[in-house]
Design an enzyme around this catalytic site. Structure first.
Site, PDB file in Angstrom:
ATOM      1  NE  ARG A 189     -16.555  -3.632 -15.976  1.00 30.00           N
ATOM      2  CZ  ARG A 189     -15.972  -3.067 -17.011  1.00 30.00           C
ATOM      3  NH1 ARG A 189     -14.999  -3.706 -17.648  1.00 30.00           N
ATOM      4  NH2 ARG A 189     -16.348  -1.888 -17.441  1.00 30.00           N
ATOM      5  CE1 TYR A 190     -13.847  -8.341 -13.434  1.00 30.50           C
ATOM      6  CE2 TYR A 190     -13.700  -6.185 -12.399  1.00 30.50           C
ATOM      7  CZ  TYR A 190     -13.278  -7.074 -13.358  1.00 30.50           C
ATOM      8  OH  TYR A 190     -12.301  -6.712 -14.241  1.00 30.50           O
ATOM      9  NE  ARG A 247     -10.470  -3.216   2.387  1.00 30.32           N
ATOM     10  CZ  ARG A 247      -9.899  -4.344   1.972  1.00 30.32           C
ATOM     11  NH1 ARG A 247     -10.581  -5.206   1.237  1.00 30.32           N
ATOM     12  NH2 ARG A 247      -8.658  -4.608   2.285  1.00 30.32           N
ATOM     13  CG  HIS A 264     -12.190 -14.151 -15.791  1.00 26.64           C
ATOM     14  ND1 HIS A 264     -13.359 -13.825 -15.129  1.00 26.64           N
ATOM     15  CD2 HIS A 264     -11.733 -12.988 -16.305  1.00 26.64           C
ATOM     16  CE1 HIS A 264     -13.576 -12.528 -15.234  1.00 26.64           C
ATOM     17  NE2 HIS A 264     -12.599 -11.990 -15.944  1.00 26.64           N
ATOM     18  CD  GLU A 265      -8.427 -12.468 -18.285  1.00 29.45           C
ATOM     19  OE1 GLU A 265      -8.878 -11.803 -19.241  1.00 29.45           O
ATOM     20  OE2 GLU A 265      -8.483 -12.069 -17.106  1.00 29.45           O
ATOM     21  NE  ARG A 278      -4.004  -2.370   1.446  1.00 26.26           N
ATOM     22  CZ  ARG A 278      -3.837  -3.593   0.918  1.00 26.26           C
ATOM     23  NH1 ARG A 278      -2.633  -4.134   0.840  1.00 26.26           N
ATOM     24  NH2 ARG A 278      -4.876  -4.256   0.444  1.00 26.26           N
ATOM     25  CG  HIS A 295      -5.070  -7.135 -13.259  1.00 28.42           C
ATOM     26  ND1 HIS A 295      -5.307  -7.416 -11.930  1.00 28.42           N
ATOM     27  CD2 HIS A 295      -6.250  -7.304 -13.899  1.00 28.42           C
ATOM     28  CE1 HIS A 295      -6.586  -7.727 -11.768  1.00 28.42           C
ATOM     29  NE2 HIS A 295      -7.184  -7.667 -12.950  1.00 28.42           N
ATOM     30  CD  GLU A 326     -15.132  -8.826 -16.430  1.00 25.88           C
ATOM     31  OE1 GLU A 326     -14.439  -9.826 -16.167  1.00 25.88           O
ATOM     32  OE2 GLU A 326     -14.713  -7.875 -17.126  1.00 25.88           O
ATOM     33  CD1 TRP A 357      -9.792   1.448   1.685  1.00 26.04           C
ATOM     34  CD2 TRP A 357     -11.124   1.205  -0.096  1.00 26.04           C
ATOM     35  NE1 TRP A 357      -9.488   0.250   1.101  1.00 26.04           N
ATOM     36  CE2 TRP A 357     -10.293   0.067  -0.002  1.00 26.04           C
ATOM     37  CE3 TRP A 357     -12.048   1.283  -1.153  1.00 26.04           C
ATOM     38  CZ2 TRP A 357     -10.340  -0.988  -0.898  1.00 26.04           C
ATOM     39  CZ3 TRP A 357     -12.104   0.219  -2.051  1.00 26.04           C
ATOM     40  CH2 TRP A 357     -11.266  -0.892  -1.924  1.00 26.04           C
ATOM     41  CG  HIS A 360     -13.052 -11.285 -20.894  1.00 25.85           C
ATOM     42  ND1 HIS A 360     -14.230 -10.627 -20.624  1.00 25.85           N
ATOM     43  CD2 HIS A 360     -12.336 -11.239 -19.750  1.00 25.85           C
ATOM     44  CE1 HIS A 360     -14.210 -10.215 -19.345  1.00 25.85           C
ATOM     45  NE2 HIS A 360     -13.084 -10.584 -18.795  1.00 25.85           N
TER      46      HIS A 360
HETATM   47  O1  X8Z Z   1      -9.778  -8.302 -12.954  1.00 23.17           O
HETATM   48  C1  X8Z Z   1     -10.262  -9.415 -13.056  1.00 23.17           C
HETATM   49  C2  X8Z Z   1      -9.925 -10.287 -14.259  1.00 23.17           C
HETATM   50  C3  X8Z Z   1      -9.699  -9.486 -15.502  1.00 23.17           C
HETATM   51  S1  X8Z Z   1     -11.143  -8.786 -16.153  1.00 23.17           S
HETATM   52  C4  X8Z Z   1      -8.669 -11.072 -13.990  1.00 23.17           C
HETATM   53  N1  X8Z Z   1     -11.034  -9.915 -12.049  1.00 23.17           N
HETATM   54  C5  X8Z Z   1     -11.341  -9.147 -10.845  1.00 23.17           C
HETATM   55  C6  X8Z Z   1     -10.108  -8.946  -9.993  1.00 23.17           C
HETATM   56  O2  X8Z Z   1      -9.110  -9.613 -10.223  1.00 23.17           O
HETATM   57  O3  X8Z Z   1     -10.137  -8.118  -9.073  1.00 23.17           O
HETATM   58  C7  X8Z Z   1     -11.697 -11.214 -12.057  1.00 23.17           C
HETATM   59  C8  X8Z Z   1     -12.409 -11.307 -10.751  1.00 23.17           C
HETATM   60  C9  X8Z Z   1     -12.375  -9.941 -10.107  1.00 23.17           C
HETATM   61 ZN    ZN Z   2     -12.548 -10.160 -16.872  1.00 17.71          ZN
END
Ligand code: X8Z
Ligand code: ZN
Length: 583
Positions: free
Chosen positions: A479-480, A446, A340-341, A144, A310, A368, A442, A344
Site C-alpha cells: 500500500r505504501y 535488500r 499523513h495520519e 535487530r 508506531h 496512505e 530478506w 487517514h
Molecule cells: O507506517 C506508516 C504510517 C502509519 S500508516 C506512519 N508509514 C510507513 C512506515 O512508517 O514504514 C508511512 C510511510 C511508510
Molecule cells: Zn498510514
C-alpha cells in the site's frame, strides 16, 4: 443489509476499543482483554460469514451496491480458521506486537552501558543524528537482536496458520488473500512494472548518495560491491534518508529545508503540529477534526506506561469517534507524519456514512496517499515561508535543488523498500522462499532492490524483517509503494486545478476549494466502487502511473546526471557474502 450494518458497527466498535486500550497502555490485563474481545469478534464475524453464504446467487442481484457488499463480505480472512487455530493465530499476532513494541536495548554511551533504550525516541534519534559509524552499527544490530530475532519462530507458525486460513477462504496461499482487496488480477505484474519504470532513477540517486557518503566516511568504510551499508542512511531500516540531508545537500551552505530547528525555536508542540495540519485541511474546504478527536487522541509519548509508539489513525466505526496515536517529536519528519495520519482521519470522516463494508480506501494505497498528498504542498519552500517556518525565502536554483534533494531523500529512497517488504512476504507465504532461508531471502531483496548491505554478517537465527513494525503487526506494506506513486498523480491533477502554470515541485494547493472538492468527492466514495473508477475521477486516467513522480523530480535528475559522471551506477550483489551458514 441495513440491519447487518448496525451489527457490524457495534462489533467493530467493541473490537477497536479493546485494541486502542491495549495499544495505548500495554499491560497483561489489557492484552488479555484484547484477546478475549478479538476472539469474540472473530466468532461473530464467522457466524455472519456463514449466514452470508446462503445468498450464493448474489451475483445475479440487480442492485450493484448490494452485490458489491456481498462480494466483499464473502471473504472472511483469518477468522475462517476453526476456533482453536483462530485463537492460536490471535495469540501469536498479539504476542509479536507486544515483543516489538516493548523491545529495548543497552548501548555504550559516554563510557558506560546505558539500558532501557527504546526505538522511539532513543534509537531513532541515534540513527538520525549520529555520524559515528560504530555507534550506528551497534544500534542497528542491538535493535535487530531485541525486536527481530525473538519473533522468528512465532512468524513460522503465523505463516502456517495464515495459509490454512487462506485455503478456507478459497485462496491458494496467504499472499492471494492479501491481494484480494486490491481487485486487480495482474497486481503483482503491475507493481513490478512500476518498479521497473522508477528503478533507473532510483539507481542514479543511489549512486549520488553513495558518492557523498564515501566522501564523508571514507572509501574504506564502503563495501566494494557498490552497495551502501544499511546503517548509515539516517534511518533504522534505510527506508527514508531525509536525516542525512546534511551529508548529501547540493548546496550545504544554503539554509536547510529541514525546518526542525525553527520549529523547536518557535516552541512548537505536538498539539500545534496537529492544529497546523487541521488548518490545511479545513482551508481546502475539507472536514475539521471533531471533538472526540481532540479529546481522545494520544499525540505525546506517555511517561507512565508502555504504548505502541508506531503512528496510526483509528476509526471507531460509530461515525463519531476518530483518533490518532503518535509519539510525536517536534521535527519536520513528524510534521509530515502528522499530516499523513490526519489524511487517514479525513478519509474516515468523508466516508463515515457509507455502509461499513465500504468504509475503506478506494484501495489501500489511496488511504496512505491522502495526508502525504497534502504534505507535498506543505513542504514546498514557499509554503514553509508562508507559515513562518522559513525566513528569507527566495526561489533560486540552489534552493530548488536543496528542496528536490530533501524530497527525494523522502520519496525516491523509499520506493524499493516499499516494494520489498511484501515481495518478501509474498514469497514466504506462497512457498517461493524456503522457511530455512527467510533471512537470506530478506537480504537478497535488500541487496537486489535497495542496494543496501548489512554491516554485520547475518544468519538464520536473525530475523531482520521482524525488526520492522509492519511484519509483527501484520500490516500489508505494498500500500505504501502504491501510495508513493499515486500521491504524485493526485498532486498533479489537483495542481492542474489550483496552479496550472507552476512546476509540479513548486505547486501548493493551499486554500484551493475546488481542488479540495475534487478530493472530497473521491474520498466520500470509500470503496463503494472499483478503484480505477475513483482514480479516473481524481486524475482522468484509470491507471497507476510513475510519470508524475518522475516529472516532479525533473530538476534533480539533470543535476544528478552531472554529478555522477565518474560513478558506476548500480551495484553487484552476492547474498552469500553477507550470510553466515550456521543455523
Ligand atoms: O507506517 C506508516 C504510517 C502509519 S500508516 C506512519 N508509514 C510507513 C512506515 O512508517 O514504514 C508511512 C510511510 C511508510
Ligand atoms: Zn498510514
Amino acid at each position: 443489509m441495513n440491519k447487518l450494518n448496525d451489527v457490524l458497527e457495534k462489533l467493530n466498535t467493541a473490537q477497536v476499543n479493546a485494541s486502542w486500550i491495549f495499544n495505548t497502555n500495554i499491560t497483561n490485563y489489557n492484552e488479555e482483554q484484547l484477546l478475549k474481545e478479538t476472539s469474540k469478534y472473530n466468532k461473530e464475524q464467522k457466524a455472519i460469514w456463514q449466514e452470508i453464504q446462503k445468498f450464493s446467487n448474489y451475483k445475479q442481484y440487480q442492485d450493484p451496491a448490494l452485490r458489491r457488499q456481498l462480494e466483499k463480505l464473502s471473504v472472511l480472512g483469518i477468522a475462517a480458521l476453526d476456533s482453536n487455530e483462530s485463537q492460536k493465530f490471535i495469540n501469536i499476532s498479539t504476542e509479536m506486537e507486544r515483543i516489538y513494541s516493548s523491545a529495548s536495548v543497552c548501548l555504550p554511551r559516554n563510557g558506560s552501558l546505558k539500558c532501557g533504550l527504546e526505538l522511539e525516541p532513543d534509537l531513532s534519534n541515534i540513527m538520525a543524528t549520529s555520524r559515528d559509524y560504530n555507534l550506528l552499527r551497534e544500534t542497528w544490530l542491538r535493535w535487530r537482536d531485541s525486536a527481530g530475532r525473538p519473533i522468528r519462530n512465532l512468524y513460522l507458525e503465523y505463516i502456517r496458520l495464515g495459509n490454512k486460513a487462506a485455503i478456507k477462504n478459497g485462496f491458494k496461499t496467504l499472499d492471494d488473500l492479501w491481494l484480494f482487496p486490491w481487485e486487480t488480477p495482474d497486481f503483482k505484474q503491475q507493481i513490478e512494472q512500476l518498479w521497473q519504470e522508477v528503478m533507473p532513477y532510483y539507481q542514479k540517486f543511489h549512486a549520488y548518495v553513495r558518492m557523498k557518503l564515501r566522501k564523508f566516511y571514507g572509501a574504506e568504510r564502503m563495501p566494494n560491491d557498490g552497495t551502501i551499508p544499511a546503517h548509515i542512511l539516517g534511518n533504522m531500516w534505510a527506508q527514508s534518508w531525509t536525516n542525512i540531508f546534511d551529508v548529501v545537500a547540493p548546496y550545504p551552505g544554503k539554509k536547510s529545508l529541514d525546518v526542525s530547528e525553527t520549529m523547536r525555536a518557535q516552541n512548537y508542540t505536538a498539539l500545534r503540529m496537529v492544529q497546523l495540519s487541521d488548518k490545511f485541511f479545513t482551508d481546502l474546504g475539507l472536514i475539521p477534526m471533531p471533538g472526540p478527536f481532540w479529546r481522545e487522541s494520544m499525540i505525546n509519548k506517555p511517561t507512565d506506561r508502555k504504548v505502541v509508539c508506531h503512528a496510526s489513525a483509528w476509526d471507531f466505526y460509530n461515525r463519531k469517534d476518530f483518533r490518532i496515536k503518535m509519539c510525536t517529536n517536534v521535527n519536520m519528519e513528524d510534521l509530515i507524519t502528522v499530516h499523513h495520519e490526519m489524511g487517514h482521519i479525513q478519509y474516515y470522516l468523508q466516508y463515515k456514512n457509507q455502509p461499513v463494508t465500504f468504509r475503506e480506501g478506494a484501495n489501500p494505497g489511496f488511504h496512505e496517499a491522502i495526508g502525504d498528498l497534502l504534505a507535498l504542498s506543505v513542504s514546498t519552500p514557499k509554503h514553509l515561508s508562508k507559515i513562518n517556518l522559513l525566513s528569507d525565502y527566495e526561489e533560486d536554483h540552489e534552493l530548488t535543488l536543496n528542496h528536490q534533494m530533501q524530497m527525494a531523500l523522502q520519496k525516491v529512497s523509499f520506493l524499493p523498500f516499499g516494494y520489498l517488504m511484501d515481495a518478501w512476504r509474498w514469497d514466504l507465504f506462497s512457498g517461493k522462499a524456503s522457511k530455512n532461508e527467510m533471512n537470506r531471502h530478506w537480504w537478497m531483496y535488500r541487496l537486489k532492490l535497495q542496494g543496501v548491505s548489512p554491516p554485520v554478517k547475518r544468519n538464520e537465527t536473525d530475523f531482520d524483517a521482524g525488526a520492522k513494525f509492519h511484519v509483527p503487526a501484520s500490516v500489508e506494506y505494498i500500500r505504501y509503494f502504491v501510495s508513493f506513486i499515486i500521491q504524485f498523480q493526485f498532486h498533479k491533477s489537483l495542481c492542474d486545478i489550483a496552479q496550472p502554470n507552476v512546476p509540479l515541485h513548486q505547486c501548493d494547493i493551499d486554500g484551493n476549494q475546488e481542488a479540495g472538492q475534487r478530493l472530497a468527492k473521491a474520498l466520500a466514495l470509500g470503496s463503494s466502487q472499483e478503484w480505477p473508477k475513483t482514480m479516473e475521477m481524481m486524475t482522468g486516467s484509470r491507471n497507476m502511473s510513475a510519470k508524475p513522480l518522475i516529472e516532479y523530480f525533473n530538476p534533480l535528475w539533470k543535476y544528478i546526471d552531472e554529478q555522477i559522471k565518474n560513478e558506476n551506477v548500480g551495484w553487484n550483489f552476492n547474498v552469500n557474502q553477507y550470510m553466515e551458514n550456521n543455523l
